[in-house]
Design a protein around this motif. Structure first.
Motif, PDB file in Angstrom:
ATOM      1  N   ALA A  89     -23.854  87.957  83.694  1.00 23.31           N
ATOM      2  CA  ALA A  89     -23.568  87.122  82.528  1.00 23.31           C
ATOM      3  C   ALA A  89     -22.866  87.924  81.444  1.00 23.31           C
ATOM      4  O   ALA A  89     -21.898  87.462  80.828  1.00 23.31           O
ATOM      5  CB  ALA A  89     -24.866  86.509  81.994  1.00 23.31           C
ATOM      6  N   ALA A  90     -23.354  89.158  81.212  1.00 27.01           N
ATOM      7  CA  ALA A  90     -22.739  89.997  80.178  1.00 27.01           C
ATOM      8  C   ALA A  90     -21.297  90.336  80.525  1.00 27.01           C
ATOM      9  O   ALA A  90     -20.389  90.230  79.683  1.00 27.01           O
ATOM     10  CB  ALA A  90     -23.563  91.271  79.995  1.00 27.01           C
ATOM     11  N   MET A  91     -21.067  90.750  81.759  1.00 22.48           N
ATOM     12  CA  MET A  91     -19.712  91.168  82.135  1.00 22.48           C
ATOM     13  C   MET A  91     -18.769  89.983  82.297  1.00 22.48           C
ATOM     14  O   MET A  91     -17.560  90.110  82.068  1.00 22.48           O
ATOM     15  CB  MET A  91     -19.767  91.990  83.431  1.00 22.48           C
ATOM     16  CG  MET A  91     -20.502  93.311  83.275  1.00 22.48           C
ATOM     17  SD  MET A  91     -19.824  94.373  81.951  1.00 22.48           S
ATOM     18  CE  MET A  91     -21.190  94.349  80.770  1.00 22.48           C
ATOM     19  N   ALA A  92     -19.296  88.817  82.675  1.00 23.82           N
ATOM     20  CA  ALA A  92     -18.452  87.615  82.749  1.00 23.82           C
ATOM     21  C   ALA A  92     -17.972  87.220  81.357  1.00 23.82           C
ATOM     22  O   ALA A  92     -16.818  86.788  81.181  1.00 23.82           O
ATOM     23  CB  ALA A  92     -19.219  86.467  83.398  1.00 23.82           C
ATOM     24  N   LEU A  93     -18.829  87.359  80.354  1.00 22.01           N
ATOM     25  CA  LEU A  93     -18.412  87.089  78.978  1.00 22.01           C
ATOM     26  C   LEU A  93     -17.281  88.015  78.565  1.00 22.01           C
ATOM     27  O   LEU A  93     -16.303  87.590  77.941  1.00 22.01           O
ATOM     28  CB  LEU A  93     -19.611  87.249  78.031  1.00 22.01           C
ATOM     29  CG  LEU A  93     -20.619  86.103  77.994  1.00 22.01           C
ATOM     30  CD1 LEU A  93     -21.855  86.507  77.191  1.00 22.01           C
ATOM     31  CD2 LEU A  93     -20.001  84.847  77.404  1.00 22.01           C
ATOM     32  N   VAL A  94     -17.418  89.297  78.919  1.00 24.62           N
ATOM     33  CA  VAL A  94     -16.360  90.256  78.590  1.00 24.62           C
ATOM     34  C   VAL A  94     -15.072  89.899  79.325  1.00 24.62           C
ATOM     35  O   VAL A  94     -13.976  89.901  78.733  1.00 24.62           O
ATOM     36  CB  VAL A  94     -16.800  91.689  78.942  1.00 24.62           C
ATOM     37  CG1 VAL A  94     -15.633  92.669  78.799  1.00 24.62           C
ATOM     38  CG2 VAL A  94     -17.960  92.127  78.050  1.00 24.62           C
ATOM     39  N   ALA A  95     -15.188  89.582  80.593  1.00 23.69           N
ATOM     40  CA  ALA A  95     -13.998  89.338  81.409  1.00 23.69           C
ATOM     41  C   ALA A  95     -13.212  88.117  80.942  1.00 23.69           C
ATOM     42  O   ALA A  95     -11.979  88.130  80.942  1.00 23.69           O
ATOM     43  CB  ALA A  95     -14.400  89.179  82.870  1.00 23.69           C
ATOM     44  N   PHE A  96     -13.916  87.075  80.521  1.00 26.46           N
ATOM     45  CA  PHE A  96     -13.219  85.813  80.248  1.00 26.46           C
ATOM     46  C   PHE A  96     -13.124  85.455  78.765  1.00 26.46           C
ATOM     47  O   PHE A  96     -12.340  84.570  78.406  1.00 26.46           O
ATOM     48  CB  PHE A  96     -13.900  84.667  81.004  1.00 26.46           C
ATOM     49  CG  PHE A  96     -13.804  84.800  82.489  1.00 26.46           C
ATOM     50  CD1 PHE A  96     -12.573  84.902  83.121  1.00 26.46           C
ATOM     51  CD2 PHE A  96     -14.944  84.841  83.277  1.00 26.46           C
ATOM     52  CE1 PHE A  96     -12.476  85.029  84.496  1.00 26.46           C
ATOM     53  CE2 PHE A  96     -14.861  84.962  84.655  1.00 26.46           C
ATOM     54  CZ  PHE A  96     -13.616  85.059  85.269  1.00 26.46           C
ATOM     55  N   LYS A  97     -13.925  86.122  77.915  1.00 20.49           N
ATOM     56  CA  LYS A  97     -13.943  85.734  76.511  1.00 20.49           C
ATOM     57  C   LYS A  97     -13.500  86.830  75.546  1.00 20.49           C
ATOM     58  O   LYS A  97     -13.064  86.528  74.431  1.00 20.49           O
ATOM     59  CB  LYS A  97     -15.360  85.270  76.123  1.00 20.49           C
ATOM     60  CG  LYS A  97     -15.833  84.010  76.843  1.00 20.49           C
ATOM     61  CD  LYS A  97     -14.974  82.812  76.480  1.00 20.49           C
ATOM     62  CE  LYS A  97     -15.492  81.538  77.137  1.00 20.49           C
ATOM     63  NZ  LYS A  97     -14.653  80.359  76.802  1.00 20.49           N
ATOM     64  N   ALA A  98     -13.610  88.093  75.948  1.00 25.65           N
ATOM     65  CA  ALA A  98     -13.305  89.175  75.014  1.00 25.65           C
ATOM     66  C   ALA A  98     -11.804  89.239  74.718  1.00 25.65           C
ATOM     67  O   ALA A  98     -10.989  89.168  75.647  1.00 25.65           O
ATOM     68  CB  ALA A  98     -13.783  90.507  75.578  1.00 25.65           C
ATOM     69  N   PRO A  99     -11.418  89.403  73.445  1.00 27.05           N
ATOM     70  CA  PRO A  99      -9.996  89.430  73.073  1.00 27.05           C
ATOM     71  C   PRO A  99      -9.381  90.816  73.227  1.00 27.05           C
ATOM     72  O   PRO A  99      -8.624  91.272  72.365  1.00 27.05           O
ATOM     73  CB  PRO A  99     -10.034  88.996  71.608  1.00 27.05           C
ATOM     74  CG  PRO A  99     -11.323  89.567  71.108  1.00 27.05           C
ATOM     75  CD  PRO A  99     -12.290  89.480  72.256  1.00 27.05           C
ATOM     76  N   PHE A 100      -9.709  91.498  74.315  1.00 24.09           N
ATOM     77  CA  PHE A 100      -9.209  92.852  74.545  1.00 24.09           C
ATOM     78  C   PHE A 100      -8.125  92.834  75.611  1.00 24.09           C
ATOM     79  O   PHE A 100      -8.052  91.914  76.430  1.00 24.09           O
ATOM     80  CB  PHE A 100     -10.349  93.779  75.000  1.00 24.09           C
ATOM     81  CG  PHE A 100     -11.510  93.865  74.045  1.00 24.09           C
ATOM     82  CD1 PHE A 100     -11.292  94.008  72.676  1.00 24.09           C
ATOM     83  CD2 PHE A 100     -12.812  93.804  74.500  1.00 24.09           C
ATOM     84  CE1 PHE A 100     -12.357  94.088  71.794  1.00 24.09           C
ATOM     85  CE2 PHE A 100     -13.884  93.888  73.635  1.00 24.09           C
ATOM     86  CZ  PHE A 100     -13.658  94.023  72.272  1.00 24.09           C
ATOM     87  N   ARG A 101      -7.349  93.892  75.618  1.00 27.29           N
ATOM     88  CA  ARG A 101      -6.379  94.067  76.687  1.00 27.29           C
ATOM     89  C   ARG A 101      -7.111  94.319  78.011  1.00 27.29           C
ATOM     90  O   ARG A 101      -8.230  94.822  78.019  1.00 27.29           O
ATOM     91  CB  ARG A 101      -5.448  95.223  76.364  1.00 27.29           C
ATOM     92  CG  ARG A 101      -4.568  94.988  75.137  1.00 27.29           C
ATOM     93  CD  ARG A 101      -3.694  96.182  74.849  1.00 27.29           C
ATOM     94  NE  ARG A 101      -2.844  95.946  73.687  1.00 27.29           N
ATOM     95  CZ  ARG A 101      -1.982  96.840  73.194  1.00 27.29           C
ATOM     96  NH1 ARG A 101      -1.877  98.029  73.776  1.00 27.29           N
ATOM     97  NH2 ARG A 101      -1.251  96.537  72.135  1.00 27.29           N
TER      98      ARG A 101
END
Length: 509
Positions: A89-101
């Protein structure tokens, strides 16, 4: 986010899942992982379980999750599955929601904390990453609602260090409101409501963990807390954040963390929150409880959340046009990326361990050994006692705690019981238990047995091995297995008493 960017992130997440599953399948549980599971399953009902975890030193949320899952699916595998789902869940949030390159997303996913420590290691720290990333992802929608306070209250009940981060999130919102004018009265009322919710969460956490019965695990520095030690504690290199990469150069983690905070200089709320969280962590790890990588990585996830929210326009802004401020911000952002890259570099440790066949703990090997017909009913003891706590996941043998002189699954890490133990005491307990039950007694020795003066084995507990005691011990026992080495300290020489085999009687501790 472009369609190409989404595809790349999806590919990164798939690769991460493959790596995380590999770690999870091969991971052998360590004592602290199974200790929480044993406590979660203790008691005849959830209320009794909550009574058992009172004073353990962790909030109740992780135990409630494990107990609830096990009540629905009564299998031991709920322990690794719960940890893995939270990590996903944590990494899916990063993968699909984080505004990073994508590069930064990859550094977060393929890091020691992101792919191993908060996924394969089944502890309550991965929950914090999920909640912090959820706050970051939902912040534009929840900052003016009581949902923010609820998320912060949940964060306070994941683990004790996250309480400092929860307070820092609240500080973030306060400074943002001060830096953003005008602010409506309704927004201030909502902030007060969120502060009350956060305080309620902190209160529930405090009521669960205090007073602790694990006073033997508390740092000896607690007694020197005072004005004269506050400044040195901030700059001390070994207590707090050394696990984030000091093996390369001792000051490196603190330097990169300082630079990372500087990267938020254009966002007053993020800058204040990052500094406040850092100070809270440093003081906690210096004066109260020594840190490990899993604790320190929580602050790194907090920094990720701050950069996340700042990138989406939160955190207020300074009006200064000073070019040096922008140069400091750019340097800080590079420092932040370097700090993330350092954690990806550290992931090579578990990867090399798995390829080399080295095991995280040898508790599973001991559990397999105990399935032998002649050992299936054996009573197991070890020194120090907590080194037995992983065994209930792998075997059903009764555990005898030498220092507390009782059967159980969870040790109280306090200063009661036999603080100073001799090898003669081990043999005496083995003789007594065997005489009472007829069962063989298995003794796990994490340290090779050889003559030594009183040696500290855990916290303030010591063990003494004299030549005479060792000679008598080896005469009356048999060395039946050696399980070494291990990544952790759970590597064993396994002895059985008595040396000759006898038929055991039925016995229930």
């Amino acid at each position: 986010m472009t369609a190409q960017d989404r595809r790349l992130r999806f590919i990164l997440l798939l690769a991460w899942i493959a790596l995380a599953v590999w770690f999870c399948v091969n991971h052998v549980f360590w004592r602290d992982e199974v200790r929480a599971f044993s406590l979660a399953l203790s008691g005849s009902n959830p209320l009794e379980m909550l009574g058992n975890v009172h004073g353990e030193g962790h909030p109740a949320l992780w135990y409630i999750i494990l107990r609830g899952l096990h009540d629905i699916f009564p299998y031991r595998e709920v322990l690794p599955i719960a940890a893995a789902l939270l990590g996903f869940a944590a990494m899916a949030l990063v993968a699909f929601k984080a505004p990073f390159r994508p590069l930064v997303v990859a550094l977060i996913l393929f890091s020691l904390y992101g792919a191993f420590e908060f996924v394969a290691v089944a502890r309550n720290y991965g929950m914090s990453a999920v909640v912090m990333f959820a706050i970051a992802a939902l912040y534009p929608r929840v900052k003016n609602s009581l949902w923010l306070g609820l998320l912060i209250a949940i964060l306070t009940n994941t683990n004790v260090p996250s309480g400092f981060l929860a307070a820092s999130f609240l500080l973030f919102r306060f400074v943002e409101m001060v830096a953003t004018r005008p602010v409506e009265k309704r927004d201030w009322l909502i902030f007060v409501g969120n502060a009350l919710l956060a305080a309620l969460g902190a209160y529930l956490c405090f009521r669960t963990i205090y007073p602790t019965f694990n006073d033997g695990a508390v740092s000896n520095r607690l007694g020197i807390f005072g004005p004269a030690t506050l400044i040195p504690a901030i700059f001390e290199l070994k207590s707090g954040f050394s696990g984030l990469g000091s093996i390369l150069w001792p000051p490196l983690p603190l330097l990169l963390i300082g630079l990372s905070c500087l990267g938020l200089i254009r966002k007053p709320a993020a800058l204040c929150a990052s500094i406040a969280g850092f100070i809270g962590f440093k003081y906690f790890f210096y004066f109260v409880y020594p840190s490990s990588y899993r604790h320190e990585a929580l602050y790194l996830c907090f920094l990720i959340a701050l950069y996340w929210m700042s990138a989406e326009g939160a955190g207020g802004s300074w009006s200064s046009k000073n070019p040096w401020v922008d140069r400091a911000r750019i340097a800080g952002e590079y420092g932040f990326v370097a700090l993330l890259a350092l954690q990806t570099l550290q992931l090579m440790g578990p990867v090399s361990v798995e390829f080399g066949g080295l095991k995280y703990s040898r508790s599973a090997d001991v559990g397999k050994l105990l399935q032998r017909p002649d050992l299936r009913n054996a009573i197991v003891m070890g020194d120090p006692d907590p080194f037995l706590e992983a065994l209930p996941y792998y075997a059903d043998n009764p555990l005898w705690f030498l220092r507390e002189r009782k059967f159980g699954k969870v040790v109280r890490l306090n200063r009661e019981g036999r603080q100073d133990l001799r090898l003669a005491d081990v043999l005496a307990d083995a003789e007594l238990l065997h005489r009472q039950t007829g069962r063989p007694i298995v003794f796990l020795a994490p340290l090779p047995l050889k003559p030594r003066p009183a040696k500290k084995v855990m916290y303030e507990s010591t063990t003494t091995v004299t030549p005479e005691d060792l000679e008598r011990f080896k005469a009356q026992t048999r060395l039946i297995a050696t399980f070494r080495p291990a990544v952790t300290d759970e590597a064993y020489d396994v002895y059985v008493y008595p040396a000759e085999r006898r038929r055991a009687r039925d016995f229930r501790p």
